[in-house]
Design a protein around this motif. Sequence first.
Motif, short mmCIF file in Angstrom:
data_model
loop_
_atom_site.label_atom_id
_atom_site.label_comp_id
_atom_site.label_asym_id
_atom_site.label_seq_id
_atom_site.Cartn_x
_atom_site.Cartn_y
_atom_site.Cartn_z
N ALA A 224 52.28 6.86 64.44
CA ALA A 224 52.74 6.38 65.75
C ALA A 224 52.55 4.87 65.87
CB ALA A 224 52.00 7.10 66.86
N THR A 225 51.44 4.36 65.38
CA THR A 225 51.19 2.92 65.43
C THR A 225 52.20 2.16 64.59
OG1 THR A 225 48.83 3.27 65.83
CG2 THR A 225 49.48 1.11 64.98
N ALA A 226 52.48 2.66 63.39
CA ALA A 226 53.45 2.00 62.50
C ALA A 226 54.85 1.99 63.12
CB ALA A 226 53.48 2.70 61.15
N VAL A 227 55.26 3.12 63.71
CA VAL A 227 56.57 3.19 64.35
C VAL A 227 56.63 2.23 65.54
CG1 VAL A 227 58.16 4.67 65.65
CG2 VAL A 227 57.08 5.52 63.55
N THR A 228 55.60 2.23 66.37
CA THR A 228 55.57 1.34 67.54
C THR A 228 55.67 -0.12 67.12
OG1 THR A 228 54.34 2.93 68.89
CG2 THR A 228 54.20 0.61 69.54
N LEU A 229 54.90 -0.52 66.12
CA LEU A 229 54.95 -1.90 65.65
C LEU A 229 56.33 -2.24 65.08
CD1 LEU A 229 51.44 -2.26 64.01
CD2 LEU A 229 52.28 -3.42 66.06
N GLY A 230 56.92 -1.29 64.35
CA GLY A 230 58.27 -1.51 63.83
C GLY A 230 59.28 -1.71 64.94
#
Length: 102
Positions: A70-76
Amino acid sequence: MASTHNIGDLRLLAGIPQQATSTTYDVLVGADREPGTLTVSTAGDAGIVAVDLRVGKHGSALAALAEATATAVTLGLQHGAPPVAFTGKADRIGIQVVPADA
């Protein structure tokens, strides 16, 4: 509404907008169909600005993987990646969105 800045070919979203609408979905993850929730936050012209995926028991490897994803997707998303860039990846790791009323 958040402002954007261009740095080369990278579009940066200057912070998450103050007002966002969130929708939460029940999800099943992996071959064991572990239940969890997926929250998607949208904000006007910015589109999807954040996701939160909660699966597994607190402290478990599955919960850590869900939070990291979720963190990786949000940052992307905040750095200009289109949401479609993540949809095929969700299928590959076994995330299936199930309507809350099903």
